[in-house]
Each structure stands twice: as C-alpha cells, then as structure tokens.
Design a protein around this motif. Structure first.
Motif, PDB file in Angstrom:
ATOM      1  N   CYS A 184       0.836  -1.208   0.000  1.00 61.84           N
ATOM      2  CA  CYS A 184       0.000   0.000   0.000  1.00 61.84           C
ATOM      3  C   CYS A 184       0.872   1.259   0.000  1.00 61.84           C
ATOM      4  N   CYS A 185       1.983   1.227   0.727  1.00 58.48           N
ATOM      5  CA  CYS A 185       2.892   2.387   0.702  1.00 58.48           C
ATOM      6  C   CYS A 185       3.458   2.602  -0.693  1.00 58.48           C
ATOM      7  N   ALA A 186       3.833   1.514  -1.360  1.00 57.98           N
ATOM      8  CA  ALA A 186       4.340   1.636  -2.723  1.00 57.98           C
ATOM      9  C   ALA A 186       3.261   2.170  -3.660  1.00 57.98           C
ATOM     10  N   ALA A 187       2.025   1.728  -3.473  1.00 55.38           N
ATOM     11  CA  ALA A 187       0.938   2.210  -4.334  1.00 55.38           C
ATOM     12  C   ALA A 187       0.685   3.695  -4.105  1.00 55.38           C
ATOM     13  N   ALA A 223      -2.221   6.232  -5.309  1.00 55.52           N
ATOM     14  CA  ALA A 223      -3.307   5.662  -4.531  1.00 55.52           C
ATOM     15  C   ALA A 223      -3.477   6.444  -3.230  1.00 55.52           C
ATOM     16  N   THR A 224      -4.598   6.276  -2.587  1.00 57.84           N
ATOM     17  CA  THR A 224      -4.896   6.993  -1.347  1.00 57.84           C
ATOM     18  C   THR A 224      -5.407   6.011  -0.301  1.00 57.84           C
ATOM     19  N   PRO A 225      -5.157   6.304   0.983  1.00 58.26           N
ATOM     20  CA  PRO A 225      -5.722   5.458   2.043  1.00 58.26           C
ATOM     21  C   PRO A 225      -7.202   5.748   2.206  1.00 58.26           C
ATOM     22  N   LEU A 276      -7.230   0.321   0.571  1.00 61.41           N
ATOM     23  CA  LEU A 276      -6.480   1.082  -0.429  1.00 61.41           C
ATOM     24  C   LEU A 276      -7.419   1.500  -1.549  1.00 61.41           C
ATOM     25  N   LEU A 277      -7.385   2.797  -1.879  1.00 58.84           N
ATOM     26  CA  LEU A 277      -8.235   3.331  -2.938  1.00 58.84           C
ATOM     27  C   LEU A 277      -7.369   3.724  -4.124  1.00 58.84           C
ATOM     28  N   ILE A 278      -7.695   3.181  -5.276  1.00 59.66           N
ATOM     29  CA  ILE A 278      -7.021   3.522  -6.527  1.00 59.66           C
ATOM     30  C   ILE A 278      -8.069   4.086  -7.473  1.00 59.66           C
ATOM     31  N   ASP A 279      -7.877   5.354  -7.846  1.00 59.77           N
ATOM     32  CA  ASP A 279      -8.866   6.084  -8.645  1.00 59.77           C
ATOM     33  C   ASP A 279     -10.223   6.095  -7.945  1.00 59.77           C
ATOM     34  N   GLY A 280     -10.184   6.184  -6.613  1.00 57.45           N
ATOM     35  CA  GLY A 280     -11.408   6.246  -5.840  1.00 57.45           C
ATOM     36  C   GLY A 280     -12.107   4.924  -5.629  1.00 57.45           C
TER      37      GLY A 280
END
Length: 610
Positions: A545-548, A554-556, A566-570
């Motif tokens: 998750c840190c790498a993302a 990405a956002t927490p 983990l949120l990727i593009d919401g």
C-alpha cells in the motif's frame, strides 16, 4: 410482585437462598448455644463433674473463636464492594426525553421506574443494583477491595435498580424499536423490588465480592491466611446457592417477559432483528476499524455514529439488509439525548478502555480522531509504521537491497527488496550472514533497535520458526521474517507507553467516580494476539500500500466493514490479500507482480516510511 408464574418461582428460589444463609448462621451459632447451656448448667448444679468441666473449658473458647470468625466473614461479605459494570452515566438533565419514555413505559407495565440510566459500549441492556454503600464514589486516594473499612455504615432507603442501555442501540434503533426492546428489561424492576428476591441477590453478590477480596494477591502473609479462610467459606456458600441463584434469575426474566408481552409485542419482533444486526455491525466496527486506531494511540470519538455508517453500508451490499435502510428516515433514539455527540465521545472512550486498555482520558499519546481524518491519521500512518518495522527487521537480518538495473544503489526501503527476499530459493545466506553483515552491507554492527543476540539470527538451514503450526505451510524466508517480526513487535509492546499502560499501573488521570476495578485492563480483549503469519501478511500488505501511494497515486481509505483499505482512482481494491498469501505460502511473487504492473505500481522505487 405480580402473579406471573416466573415471579412465584423466583420468590421460591430466593427463599431457598435465604434458607442457606440461615443455616450458615445456625452453624456459626451452634457452638455458642452449646457453650451457653454448659455454663448455665453450673448454676443449678446439674452439669457437675470433671467431664462437664473439661467440656466447658474446651467448648467455650471454641465457641468464641467461631463467633469471631463468623463475625469477620459477615463483615467482609457486608463491606466487600460488589462488582459493578463500567458505564457512562446519563443524568436526567442530559436526556429528559429518554427518562420520560422510560417512566411512561414503567407506568404501562405497572412496575417501579429505574432509579437512573447509564450507557454501556456493548449491544446489551440490563438492570443493575447499585444500592450497596460501596457504590458511593470513594475519595481519590482510596482504591480498596473493602470499601469504607473502619467507617460507620449507613442505611439507605430502597432504590430501584439502574437501567443500563447499550449505546449502539440508541444510534441504530428508532425510538419505537428502543421502547420495544427495553420493555422486558424495565419489567424486571417489579420482581427486583420484592424483599425476598432483593435480599437473596444481595447475599449472593456479597459472597461473590468476598471471594474477589480473598483472591487479591498483594497482601501480607497474615492477611492472606485469614482471607483464605474467608474465601473458602464464601466459595462453599456460593456453590450451595449456585443452582437456586441461577433459577432465581431465570424466573425473574420469565416474569418480566410475560409482563412485557402486552406492550409493543409486534414491534418487539422487528426490534429483535435490529439487535442482532447492531451486534454484528458493532463487533465488525471494533475489530476492523477501532482496533487499528487504538493500537496506534488514537481512539475514534464517534463509535456509535460509526455503527450507523457500518450498518448502512451493510444494507447497501447485502440484499438481505435492504429493507433496514428505509428505517433511517424515522426518528433515531439518540434524539432522546440533549447532546448525542458528547455522550458518544464518552462511550467511545470507555470502549477503548474496556476492549484495549487505554487511559481514562485524552493525552499526548492518546488523542481522539474523527472519522473524516481517519484515513490520513490512522490508515496512512499505520501502513508506514508497519513498513518501517519490516525494513528494520530486514536490516537486522542483513538482507541486501534489491538487485537489478533500476534498483537504487543504496539500501533503500523498496518493495522489490521484500519481494526478492521472500522469493529467494536459497535462504541459508540470510541466517548465516545475519550476524556478519548486520543491518547493512559491509557493517558488523546490529541495528540500533535490535539487540546483538537477536540480530545474530537462527542457525543456517530451515528456521526453528517453522516448528510453529501457524508457520508450517510457509516458505523458509517467510517463516524467518515472520518470526523476526513477531519478536520485534513483542519488544515494542513490552516497552512502557502511556497509550497502553500495564495492568498493574494506575490510570494517568484517575477518575474519582470510577467504581469498577480498572487494574486489569483490558477487561474484554477483542482478539487474541496476532499470529506470526498474520503479522507478516499485515506488514507485506502495508508495504504494498505504501508503494501504491508513493508511486501510483493511490490513497488510504476507510471501509466501514473491513477497516483500512487502499483506494485507486477512488475505487476500493479487494483482491490484494490472496496474492500476498500466495507469496508467503508458496514463495511465488508472480501474481503480486502482475497485479502491481496492471495498476502502475513500481516496486523498485523507494517509499516513504513512518
């Protein structure tokens, strides 16, 4: 007391308990009665002779000792502080509508109204007798098992029990549903007011409190020997009363349920469904959402409001719960409180104390967190702290940086370093070089947080950690790393911290109104300690998750049912866990690398640690 069959059965059991008390008193008085007869016989010259004189000389001191012992036991039973549930008191000024509803319900049931209302951070409701003198707030400096020892006891007029309501009910249930759920609970004040039932309950609670006093370990040898005898007698009487006390409570509950059938019976069936749903949402919220924050010294200050969000999310996902969301348009029971936010905050802090063992009040290392700030202040920080711990352990094991043309030239916290280590087919160099290479290449000094004996590592070959059943299905690198992570986390938790006081240490801010024993927190741990496999999976997930976040934007996020996400593009990513487990169990990073590539995450780039 009414004519319900359960009430009559409860009274019969209460009389059985009181008969046991009377028999115990008779046994204590029997030697004294015989001694009195022997002494009276000397007046009429009827019991003369050496045999009677010897009997008088032996039995009289024995009777005095028995009376003194009985008086001491009775004093301990009467003075010992009965157990009291930790709750948040709700005054009538803070909830006039709630008190009005409870009194109206008691009038309809024709039973005494509860004397007060309190909230508990749990999905349950009950009546609690707090008429014992020891339940008065003691001075701050006192923290005794026998409250008010050496002071003159005072009598109180009969007081109805306190109504304890689960705080999640107030936020999730509607006013009508809460009324229906509380009806059988409030109906229990009728049987509780009967003198025989009240006396039997006081006797059983006193015995239970006396056993707790006798079990206190920190005493001098004389007191320990004396209280051991008190505890033996109290346990003997408790065993004699056990069946009758249990049947007494069953009878009271049956009588209360029978009396409450005439009040909102149809609505109560629907409300009971909400009780089960609230319990499921509350348990999920505590274990998945609140517990990660508590472990970091933060406590969510709106747990009850979070239950509504969690159950609303459940109704959106689960087709079976679709009908429950339509209830949200009705008036919630928390509207019966004048300041719901203040009450929610107090209940949330109490939940943190009970389920995690946090301090009694906010502080520098124990601060509240709002739900809006949870992703940044809890999720992001948790992942980065876990990633930092993972790389500290790798440094102590002497793991080299990731190889390859795009890898950084220095030891850097990259995801590739972790993946390369866990997919190494020959991990023997890790164990053999751990003591020689130290935390970095070319260094013979262990890391600053790792003791030399711990940095030396296990002997070459398959690590001893694989003997653990939990790690039996993992690869050698995974087992070694999991064992080291467990040791590192245990060392961190053993260090004193204001946010997690030891059971023997007092609270940083003593509460003079705390009448329950807070010296063994947490009282109700949520989960058993995480296994080594679970720790490794959590740390690997945090590293991914840190790498993302640092390489793919990405956002927490916060998932009300699953916790940190983990949120990727919401959008929430839900397929990471199986790929992490494949890496741990099989040493195969291919599925994880494919997943990283599809999302544009670059494992060779350094990440920011906590």
């Amino acid at each position: 007391m009414g004519v319900e069959a359960g009430a009559q059965a409860a009274r019969a059991r209460a009389l059985a308990v009181l008969r046991i008390r009377s028999r115990a008193l008779a046994v204590a008085l029997l030697p004294a009665a015989v001694a009195v007869i022997l002494l009276a016989g000397t007046v009429g010259d009827r019991l003369e002779g050496p045999v009677w004189d010897a009997a008088r000389w032996v039995l009289t001191p024995f009777a005095v000792l028995v009376l003194l012992a009985a008086a001491g036991i009775a004093l301990v039973v009467a003075r010992a502080r009965p157990a009291m549930s930790p709750t948040v008191p709700v005054t009538e000024e803070a909830a006039p509508d709630l008190y009005r509803m409870v009194r109206d319900l008691a009038d309809r049931l024709d039973v005494p109204a509860p004397s007060a209302i309190a909230l508990t951070p749990d999905c349950d409701s009950w009546l609690e007798d707090r008429t014992h003198p020891a339940h008065a707030p003691p001075p701050v400096e006192e923290h005794r098992d026998i409250a008010g020892a050496g002071k003159q006891a005072y009598r109180r007029h009969p007081v109805a029990p306190v109504l304890v309501i689960g705080s999640p009910f107030l936020w999730w249930m509607r006013v009508g549903e809460l009324r229906a759920v509380l009806a059988p609970v409030i109906a229990g004040t009728g049987p509780s007011a009967h003198p025989d039932i009240a006396a039997a309950r006081r006797f059983v609670r006193g015995l239970d409190a006396a056993v707790a006093v006798a079990s206190e370990p920190r005493r001098d040898p004389v007191s320990r020997a004396v209280l051991a005898g008190v505890g033996w007698v109290a346990r003997l009487l408790l065993r004699s009363c056990r069946v009758h006390a249990a049947e007494l409570e069953r009878g009271v509950a049956a009588a209360a349920a029978e009396r409450a059938q005439a009040v909102d019976y149809g609505l109560r069936i629907v409300a009971q469904e909400q009780v089960g749903l609230a319990y499921a949402g509350w348990d999920r919220l505590l274990t998945r959402v609140a517990l990660p924050a508590w472990r970091m010294g933060r406590w969510p200050s709106r747990l009850d409001a979070g239950v509504v969000a969690a159950l609303t999310e459940l109704s959106r996902r689960d087709r079976l719960a679709e009908g429950f969301a339509s209830r949200l348009g009705e008036r919630p029971a928390c509207d019966l409180l004048e300041e719901p936010g203040t009450v929610d905050e107090a209940a949330s802090l109490l939940a943190a104390r009970l389920f995690h063992g946090g301090p009694a009040g906010p502080g520098p290392d124990w601060s509240p967190v709002d739900w809006s700030a949870y992703p940044d202040e809890v999720v992001d920080r948790k992942w980065r702290l876990d990633a930092a711990r993972l790389h500290r352990v790798l440094d102590a094991m002497g793991v080299r940086p990731a190889a390859g043309p795009t890898a950084p030239a220095t030891v850097a916290p990259t995801l590739s370093r972790v993946l390369d280590h866990l997919t190494d087919p020959d991990p023997a160099w890790t164990a053999g070089n751990a003591g020689a290479t130290g935390p970095a290449a070319g260094s013979t000094r262990p890391g600053p947080d790792i003791a030399p004996s711990e940095a030396a590592g296990p002997p070459p070959g398959r690590p001893d950690a694989l003997d653990d059943e939990d790690l039996a299905g993992t690869t050698a690198p995974s087992a070694t790393l999991a064992a080291r992570l467990s040791a590192e986390l245990a060392r961190e938790e053993a260090a004193p911290s204001p946010a997690a006081p030891s059971p023997a240490s007092p609270s940083p801010t003593p509460d003079p109104a705390a009448l329950w024993d807070d010296r063994a927190l947490p009282l109700f741990p949520l989960q058993p300690p995480r296994t080594a496999r679970e720790l490794l999976a959590d740390h690997l997930t945090a590293m991914v998750c840190c790498a993302a976040m640092d390489t793919a934007g990405a956002t927490p996020g916060l998932d009300w049912l699953d916790g940190p996400t983990l949120l990727i593009d919401g959008e929430r990513t839900a397929d990471l866990a199986p790929k992490v487990l494949t890496l741990i169990e099989d040493g195969d990073a291919t599925p994880l690398r494919v997943w990283l590539s599809q999302l544009g995450i670059r494992p060779e780039k350094p990440v920011r640690l906590g």
